[in-house]
Design a protein around this motif. Structure first.
Motif, mmCIF file in Angstrom:
data_model
loop_
_atom_site.group_PDB
_atom_site.id
_atom_site.type_symbol
_atom_site.label_atom_id
_atom_site.label_comp_id
_atom_site.label_asym_id
_atom_site.label_seq_id
_atom_site.Cartn_x
_atom_site.Cartn_y
_atom_site.Cartn_z
ATOM 1 N N SER A 309 0.831 -1.212 0.000
ATOM 2 C CA SER A 309 0.000 0.000 0.000
ATOM 3 C C SER A 309 0.860 1.254 0.000
ATOM 4 C CB SER A 309 -0.930 -0.012 1.219
ATOM 5 O OG SER A 309 -1.854 -1.079 1.142
ATOM 6 N N ARG A 310 1.965 1.224 0.744
ATOM 7 C CA ARG A 310 2.835 2.405 0.795
ATOM 8 C C ARG A 310 3.500 2.687 -0.541
ATOM 9 N NH1 ARG A 310 3.508 0.467 6.073
ATOM 10 N NH2 ARG A 310 5.304 -0.836 5.539
ATOM 11 N N ILE A 311 3.706 1.644 -1.356
ATOM 12 C CA ILE A 311 4.261 1.867 -2.690
ATOM 13 C C ILE A 311 3.340 2.773 -3.503
ATOM 14 C CG2 ILE A 311 4.826 0.740 -4.877
ATOM 15 C CD1 ILE A 311 6.887 0.344 -2.586
ATOM 16 N N PHE A 312 2.039 2.551 -3.390
ATOM 17 C CA PHE A 312 1.102 3.384 -4.147
ATOM 18 C C PHE A 312 1.023 4.792 -3.560
ATOM 19 C CE2 PHE A 312 -0.201 -0.931 -5.259
ATOM 20 C CZ PHE A 312 -0.150 -0.815 -6.643
ATOM 21 N N TRP A 313 1.283 4.936 -2.279
ATOM 22 C CA TRP A 313 1.405 6.274 -1.695
ATOM 23 C C TRP A 313 2.639 6.976 -2.268
ATOM 24 C CZ3 TRP A 313 5.240 8.566 1.282
ATOM 25 C CH2 TRP A 313 4.894 9.792 1.878
ATOM 26 N N GLU A 314 3.735 6.235 -2.401
ATOM 27 C CA GLU A 314 4.967 6.817 -2.964
ATOM 28 C C GLU A 314 4.733 7.313 -4.388
ATOM 29 O OE1 GLU A 314 7.837 7.357 -1.586
ATOM 30 O OE2 GLU A 314 8.040 6.003 0.147
ATOM 31 N N ASP A 315 3.919 6.582 -5.155
ATOM 32 C CA ASP A 315 3.729 6.901 -6.569
ATOM 33 C C ASP A 315 2.378 7.551 -6.845
ATOM 34 O OD1 ASP A 315 6.204 5.885 -7.763
ATOM 35 O OD2 ASP A 315 5.505 3.930 -7.076
ATOM 36 N N ARG A 316 1.826 8.211 -5.836
ATOM 37 C CA ARG A 316 0.478 8.778 -5.988
ATOM 38 C C ARG A 316 0.423 9.900 -7.013
ATOM 39 N NH1 ARG A 316 3.061 10.425 -1.537
ATOM 40 N NH2 ARG A 316 2.938 12.576 -0.790
ATOM 41 N N HIS A 317 1.570 10.485 -7.377
ATOM 42 C CA HIS A 317 1.580 11.580 -8.354
ATOM 43 C C HIS A 317 2.088 11.125 -9.725
ATOM 44 C CE1 HIS A 317 0.558 14.187 -5.091
ATOM 45 N NE2 HIS A 317 1.722 14.050 -4.479
ATOM 46 N N PHE A 318 2.076 9.814 -9.971
ATOM 47 C CA PHE A 318 2.558 9.307 -11.255
ATOM 48 C C PHE A 318 1.769 9.924 -12.408
ATOM 49 C CE2 PHE A 318 2.269 6.227 -14.762
ATOM 50 C CZ PHE A 318 3.610 6.103 -15.074
ATOM 51 N N ASN A 319 2.486 10.332 -13.445
ATOM 52 C CA ASN A 319 1.890 11.017 -14.588
ATOM 53 C C ASN A 319 1.965 10.134 -15.824
ATOM 54 O OD1 ASN A 319 0.962 12.803 -16.481
ATOM 55 N ND2 ASN A 319 2.552 14.346 -16.172
ATOM 56 N N PHE A 320 0.819 9.864 -16.425
ATOM 57 C CA PHE A 320 0.807 9.035 -17.624
ATOM 58 C C PHE A 320 1.361 9.778 -18.846
ATOM 59 C CE2 PHE A 320 -2.184 6.764 -14.983
ATOM 60 C CZ PHE A 320 -1.977 5.434 -15.321
ATOM 61 N N ASP A 321 1.464 11.077 -18.751
ATOM 62 C CA ASP A 321 1.953 11.885 -19.869
ATOM 63 C C ASP A 321 3.467 12.064 -19.721
ATOM 64 O OD1 ASP A 321 2.046 13.470 -22.100
ATOM 65 O OD2 ASP A 321 1.420 15.296 -21.057
ATOM 66 N N PHE A 322 4.247 11.011 -20.074
ATOM 67 C CA PHE A 322 5.684 11.040 -19.839
ATOM 68 C C PHE A 322 6.447 11.242 -21.142
ATOM 69 C CE2 PHE A 322 4.313 6.654 -20.385
ATOM 70 C CZ PHE A 322 5.161 6.198 -21.382
ATOM 71 N N GLU A 323 7.761 11.464 -20.998
ATOM 72 C CA GLU A 323 8.605 11.663 -22.168
ATOM 73 C C GLU A 323 8.670 10.383 -23.004
ATOM 74 O OE1 GLU A 323 10.160 14.437 -23.284
ATOM 75 O OE2 GLU A 323 9.001 15.464 -21.722
ATOM 76 N N PRO A 324 8.685 10.496 -24.336
ATOM 77 C CA PRO A 324 8.732 9.311 -25.194
ATOM 78 C C PRO A 324 9.946 8.428 -24.893
ATOM 79 C CG PRO A 324 8.197 11.254 -26.477
ATOM 80 C CD PRO A 324 8.573 11.746 -25.116
ATOM 81 N N VAL A 325 9.749 7.127 -25.072
ATOM 82 C CA VAL A 325 10.809 6.142 -24.851
ATOM 83 C C VAL A 325 11.469 5.842 -26.196
ATOM 84 C CG1 VAL A 325 11.304 3.780 -24.114
ATOM 85 C CG2 VAL A 325 9.591 5.144 -22.899
ATOM 86 N N GLU A 326 12.768 6.011 -26.264
ATOM 87 C CA GLU A 326 13.491 5.815 -27.521
ATOM 88 C C GLU A 326 14.063 4.410 -27.664
ATOM 89 O OE1 GLU A 326 16.417 8.877 -27.553
ATOM 90 O OE2 GLU A 326 14.949 10.506 -27.819
ATOM 91 N N MET A 327 14.145 3.657 -26.574
ATOM 92 C CA MET A 327 14.683 2.308 -26.635
ATOM 93 C C MET A 327 13.745 1.399 -27.419
ATOM 94 S SD MET A 327 15.875 -0.167 -23.501
ATOM 95 C CE MET A 327 17.380 0.790 -23.284
ATOM 96 N N PRO A 328 14.270 0.395 -28.130
ATOM 97 C CA PRO A 328 13.399 -0.543 -28.831
ATOM 98 C C PRO A 328 12.387 -1.195 -27.892
ATOM 99 C CG PRO A 328 15.674 -0.841 -29.524
ATOM 100 C CD PRO A 328 15.692 0.124 -28.373
ATOM 101 N N VAL A 329 11.127 -1.248 -28.331
ATOM 102 C CA VAL A 329 10.075 -1.834 -27.508
ATOM 103 C C VAL A 329 9.201 -2.755 -28.356
ATOM 104 C CG1 VAL A 329 8.572 0.177 -27.868
ATOM 105 C CG2 VAL A 329 8.131 -1.376 -25.957
ATOM 106 N N ALA A 330 8.926 -3.918 -27.811
ATOM 107 C CA ALA A 330 7.975 -4.849 -28.403
ATOM 108 C C ALA A 330 6.704 -4.807 -27.568
ATOM 109 C CB ALA A 330 8.553 -6.257 -28.439
ATOM 110 N N VAL A 331 5.562 -4.835 -28.218
ATOM 111 C CA VAL A 331 4.285 -4.635 -27.527
ATOM 112 C C VAL A 331 3.318 -5.772 -27.847
ATOM 113 C CG1 VAL A 331 2.266 -3.139 -27.321
ATOM 114 C CG2 VAL A 331 4.551 -2.125 -27.537
#
Length: 385
Positions: A309-331
């Motif tokens: 539960s405290r982990i989610f308190w730590e990340d309560r301000h997480f923003n989905f609008d983040f900088e683009p990821v340039e590393m190769p990614v498979a989805v």
């Protein structure tokens, strides 16, 4: 990467999972003494796991579920602990016999644990016996994230996703000394894997995700697909997100409830299996009750309700609008997942996409529900790299 992690003692110690019999007996006694809630009164909408189903799960957990069977299954795989930044990290490290095997870090999410990936291990480590080729082999590393399972719970603030991502890089590059490795994650694990990619550690070659985090806040002239995806995201962040709001605002309060009541802890997780698996009304359409209770029991015996539960308190301000990821990614997109992922959004957030695939079987717990689909996609995504 700007590595601020204090690596500390680099010793790696073997680990064997064994819960004292007294704790198993205590669990059964707590279940037997459950003070049950009133039966639900609804208008047909879902308000949580029904009383009848909760009683059914409780009876099975108390009378038929075999934790020792689970321990035996888990302990067939090599497990270890090592201290990183003063925290004792538990992890699996299962090496393939194939000479050209790649190393892959598998990072779980909530309300999961290492249990999510157990069915993936033989498929990745021994592909020849499981529908693949020698070149498809991987050495498999599965950590219990800080706050989860049999990793030591943080005793101080600051263990957010960024801190965890740095710790996992330390595990791969300074403890296990992999000069070339890959990473995979879904849910919370997808966020950590994305952060690792943004940090660009020396040995990380590419990442694989089965949940994406590129969710635009607003859209002008959205397509029908984008409208449905945005609506699904808003539902997950509102009516389906009560667990997160409690955890991220009052983690200590929920810790008391889940640490003391075995059925409270069980239903806290079982509710998500009901909502988030590809089922026709019963989670057992997707996972066996034993499989669900394996994960629930890990949460219970590790007493990790508060630290998670405290982990989610730590990340309560997480923003989905983040900088683009340039590393190769498979989805890999499980189309029934609680988040929807138009390829257009994926390409905006992950600018070097090397593989994109959709499947209509499975839902949020991809590795747990459909390990064969996930592993096949990992093989395809990382082929020739």
């Amino acid at each position: 990467m700007d590595d601020q992690t204090n690596t500390g003692d680099a010793t790696i110690e073997p680990f064997t999972l064994h819960i004292p019999q007294g704790e198993i007996d205590d669990l059964k006694q707590r279940i037997a003494r459950t003070r049950w809630a009133d039966k639900e009164v609804t208008d047909g909408s879902f308000q949580g796991t029904s009383l009848d189903k909760a009683r059914e799960v409780a009876r099975y957990w108390k009378d038929e579920y075999d934790w020792r069977r689970f321990e035996q299954e888990v302990n067939q795989y090599p497990q270890f602990t090592t201290k990183i930044d003063n925290l004792n990290i538990h992890f699996f490290h299962v090496r393939s016999n194939e000479s050209n095997a790649k190393a892959i870090l598998l990072t779980h999410g909530w309300p999961g644990s290492f249990v999510e990936f157990l069915k993936c291990i033989p498929l990745l480590v021994d592909p020849v016996s499981n529908g693949g080729r020698p070149d498809d082999a991987f050495h498999v590393i599965i950590p219990s994230l800080p706050g989860w399972g049999f990793t030591e719970p943080p005793k101080e603030t600051g263990w957010n996703m960024e801190h965890t991502a740095k710790a996992l890089i330390t595990l791969m590059e300074q403890r296990l000394c992999y000069e070339k490795w890959f990473a995979q994650g879904g849910d919370y694990g997808a966020a950590i894997t994305t952060l690792m990619a943004q940090m660009r550690p020396m040995g990380l070659v590419a990442i694989h995700l089965n949940l994406l985090l590129t969710i635009p806040k607003t859209l002008e002239n959205p397509t029908d697909e984008e409208s449905r995806a945005l609506e699904a995201f808003h539902i997950t962040q509102n009516e389906m997100c009560g667990w997160k709001w409690i955890s991220s605002t009052r983690p200590q309060t929920i810790a008391y409830l889940l640490s003391d009541s075995a059925i409270g802890q069980a239903m806290w997780i079982y509710d998500k299996y009901q909502d988030w698996t590809d089922n026709a009304g019963d989670p057992e359409d997707a996972l066996t009750l034993d499989e669900m209770l394996d994960n629930i029991s890990v949460h219970w015996f590790s007493r990790s309700a508060g630290s998670i539960s405290r982990i989610f308190w730590e990340d309560r301000h997480f923003n989905f609008d983040f900088e683009p990821v340039e590393m190769p990614v498979a989805v890999l997109v499980f189309e029934k997942d609680i988040f929807k992922h138009p390829k257009k959004w994926a390409e905006q957030g992950y600018t070097n996409m090397i593989h994109f695939h959709k499947v209509n079987k499975g839902k949020h717990f991809g590795a747990f529900e459909r390990p064969e689909i996930l592993v096949k996609d990992i093989r395809l995504g990382f082929a020739n790299r």
